[in-house]
Write a protein that holds these residues in place. Structure first.
Motif, short mmCIF file in Angstrom:
data_model
loop_
_atom_site.label_atom_id
_atom_site.label_comp_id
_atom_site.label_asym_id
_atom_site.label_seq_id
_atom_site.Cartn_x
_atom_site.Cartn_y
_atom_site.Cartn_z
N PHE A 1 61.54 7.59 56.72
CA PHE A 1 62.13 8.01 55.44
C PHE A 1 62.46 9.50 55.53
O PHE A 1 61.93 10.22 56.38
N TYR A 2 63.32 9.94 54.64
CA TYR A 2 63.69 11.35 54.57
C TYR A 2 62.97 12.01 53.40
O TYR A 2 62.82 11.42 52.33
N THR A 3 62.53 13.25 53.61
CA THR A 3 61.86 14.01 52.57
C THR A 3 62.21 15.49 52.71
O THR A 3 62.40 15.99 53.83
N PRO A 4 62.32 16.23 51.60
CA PRO A 4 62.57 17.67 51.70
C PRO A 4 61.33 18.47 52.09
O PRO A 4 61.45 19.65 52.45
N ALA A 5 60.16 17.86 52.04
CA ALA A 5 58.92 18.58 52.36
C ALA A 5 58.93 19.04 53.82
O ALA A 5 59.12 18.23 54.72
N GLY A 6 58.73 20.32 54.02
CA GLY A 6 58.66 20.86 55.37
C GLY A 6 59.94 21.47 55.89
O GLY A 6 59.93 22.13 56.94
N VAL A 7 61.05 21.27 55.19
CA VAL A 7 62.32 21.86 55.64
C VAL A 7 62.21 23.38 55.58
O VAL A 7 61.71 23.95 54.62
N GLY A 8 62.69 24.05 56.64
CA GLY A 8 62.61 25.50 56.70
C GLY A 8 61.30 26.01 57.28
O GLY A 8 61.07 27.22 57.32
N THR A 9 60.45 25.11 57.73
CA THR A 9 59.18 25.49 58.35
C THR A 9 59.06 24.84 59.72
O THR A 9 59.93 24.06 60.14
N GLN A 10 57.98 25.13 60.42
CA GLN A 10 57.75 24.52 61.73
C GLN A 10 57.53 23.02 61.64
O GLN A 10 57.63 22.33 62.65
N VAL A 11 57.23 22.51 60.46
CA VAL A 11 57.12 21.06 60.29
C VAL A 11 58.42 20.40 60.70
O VAL A 11 58.43 19.36 61.38
N ALA A 12 59.54 21.00 60.30
CA ALA A 12 60.86 20.46 60.65
C ALA A 12 61.41 21.07 61.93
O ALA A 12 62.03 20.38 62.75
N ASP A 13 61.19 22.37 62.12
CA ASP A 13 61.80 23.08 63.24
C ASP A 13 61.06 22.90 64.54
O ASP A 13 61.58 23.24 65.61
N GLY A 14 59.84 22.36 64.49
CA GLY A 14 59.03 22.19 65.69
C GLY A 14 58.28 23.46 66.04
O GLY A 14 58.50 24.53 65.47
N GLY A 15 57.34 23.33 66.96
CA GLY A 15 56.58 24.48 67.40
C GLY A 15 55.17 24.57 66.86
O GLY A 15 54.43 25.48 67.22
N LEU A 16 54.78 23.63 65.98
CA LEU A 16 53.39 23.62 65.52
C LEU A 16 52.48 23.25 66.68
O LEU A 16 52.72 22.26 67.38
N PRO A 17 51.43 24.01 66.92
CA PRO A 17 50.53 23.68 68.03
C PRO A 17 49.81 22.35 67.80
O PRO A 17 49.09 22.20 66.82
N TRP A 18 50.04 21.40 68.68
CA TRP A 18 49.30 20.14 68.65
C TRP A 18 48.06 20.22 69.52
O TRP A 18 47.04 19.65 69.20
N ARG A 19 48.18 20.93 70.64
CA ARG A 19 47.03 21.11 71.52
C ARG A 19 47.12 22.48 72.20
O ARG A 19 48.19 22.89 72.65
N TYR A 20 45.98 23.15 72.24
CA TYR A 20 45.88 24.42 72.94
C TYR A 20 45.33 24.20 74.35
O TYR A 20 44.59 23.24 74.61
N GLY A 21 45.67 25.11 75.25
CA GLY A 21 45.12 25.09 76.59
C GLY A 21 43.82 25.87 76.65
O GLY A 21 43.46 26.57 75.69
N PRO A 22 43.10 25.80 77.75
CA PRO A 22 41.84 26.53 77.90
C PRO A 22 42.01 28.04 77.74
O PRO A 22 41.06 28.74 77.36
N ASP A 23 43.23 28.55 78.04
CA ASP A 23 43.48 29.99 77.93
C ASP A 23 43.92 30.42 76.54
O ASP A 23 44.21 31.59 76.30
N GLY A 24 43.98 29.45 75.60
CA GLY A 24 44.38 29.78 74.24
C GLY A 24 45.86 29.67 73.99
O GLY A 24 46.31 29.78 72.85
N ALA A 25 46.65 29.43 75.04
CA ALA A 25 48.09 29.25 74.87
C ALA A 25 48.38 27.84 74.38
O ALA A 25 47.58 26.92 74.56
N VAL A 26 49.53 27.66 73.75
CA VAL A 26 49.92 26.35 73.23
C VAL A 26 50.31 25.45 74.40
O VAL A 26 51.27 25.75 75.13
N ALA A 27 49.57 24.36 74.57
CA ALA A 27 49.85 23.43 75.67
C ALA A 27 50.81 22.32 75.24
O ALA A 27 51.54 21.78 76.06
N LEU A 28 50.78 21.97 73.96
CA LEU A 28 51.65 20.92 73.44
C LEU A 28 52.02 21.27 72.01
O LEU A 28 51.13 21.54 71.19
N ALA A 29 53.32 21.30 71.72
CA ALA A 29 53.80 21.68 70.39
C ALA A 29 54.58 20.52 69.78
O ALA A 29 55.09 19.64 70.47
N SER A 30 54.68 20.56 68.46
CA SER A 30 55.42 19.51 67.75
C SER A 30 56.91 19.62 68.05
O SER A 30 57.44 20.71 68.27
#
Length: 251
Positions: A117-146
């Motif tokens: 479904f489509y929703t306006p919630a999250g438009v203009g944020t990383q929810v829509a644009d991607g880049g939210l950290p899903w998993r961090y690596g041992p060094d603290g860097a983002v290993a997997l992003a949305s």
């Protein structure tokens, strides 16, 4: 039609390693603690959990989390769970953060057979644009992003595409329920329980009061039994064991 299980252990016996679970509750309200504890005793690990939050330290889903039995969480709120935050930031846990209303609708949509479904919630944020950290690596860097999500404009409103959620199992708690699986939730304890129950292919409902079919008037039922496969009747002590997240009293 009698869906009542002998006990909580029997209700969760076939949850295997790597299973996905939709779990009701909000904070400490309406949490299916008895079946969660039974799952802890059962031993399944590598679980993917969809829930508003992941309990608190030592209670609710926090029990499974502390035992490192949860591999991934889709939720809205880290909350008071310090171990949740620690595992996430240390790269031990994959976490997909979702706007709260979107999470509820994704569960409901999945239960209704709606793929997306489509929703306006999250438009203009990383929810829509991607880049939210899903998993961090041992060094603290983002290993997997949305990933970036598909967008579409309706009139003058941009919306983002969200997918419905279905899970292998669902664990929920209800105030009253009958042997056919019809459920009634009480006040704020309803929270995420109805949509979570809809999303599970096999839904286990622990009920504080078990009644016979016909005792619940159709207009009282919040969730019809078609969505529930197993019912666990709580003892009086189990039903009364409700904790308070932050106890505040007058001097």
């Amino acid at each position: 039609m009698n869906k009542v299980c002998a006990d909580a252990a029997a209700a969760v016996h076939d949850i295997t390693d790597g299973s996905s679970l939709a779990v009701g509750g909000f904070g400490l309200s309406g949490v299916p603690n008895v079946v969660i504890d039974a799952l802890y005793d059962q031993g399944a690990t590598g679980l993917s959990v969809v829930s508003n939050n992941c309990g608190v330290d030592g209670a609710g889903l926090g029990v499974l989390l502390a035992a490192h039995r949860i591999a991934r969480v889709t939720g809205s709120y880290v909350g008071e769970n310090k171990e949740f935050a620690r595992q996430y930031l240390a790269g031990e846990l994959e976490v997909e953060l979702v706007p709260q209303g979107t999470l509820a609708e994704r569960l409901r949509a999945g239960g209704c057979g709606i793929p997306a479904f489509y929703t306006p919630a999250g438009v203009g944020t990383q929810v829509a644009d991607g880049g939210l950290p899903w998993r961090y690596g041992p060094d603290g860097a983002v290993a997997l992003a949305s990933p970036v999500k598909e967008r579409r404009t309706f009139g003058d409103r941009t919306c983002v595409l969200e997918h419905g959620i279905t899970t292998d199992f669902a664990l929920v708690r209800a105030w009253r329920g009958d042997r056919d699986g019809n459920l009634v939730f009480r006040q704020a304890a309803a929270n995420f329980n109805p949509p979570a129950a809809m999303a599970g292919r096999i839904t286990v409902a622990e009920v504080e009061e078990l009644v016979e079919p016909g005792e619940l008037a159709p207009g009282q039922v919040h969730l019809p039994g078609v969505f529930v496969q197993r019912v666990v009747a709580l003892t009086r002590e189990q039903a009364a064991a409700k904790t308070i997240e932050k106890r505040t009293v007058r001097r």
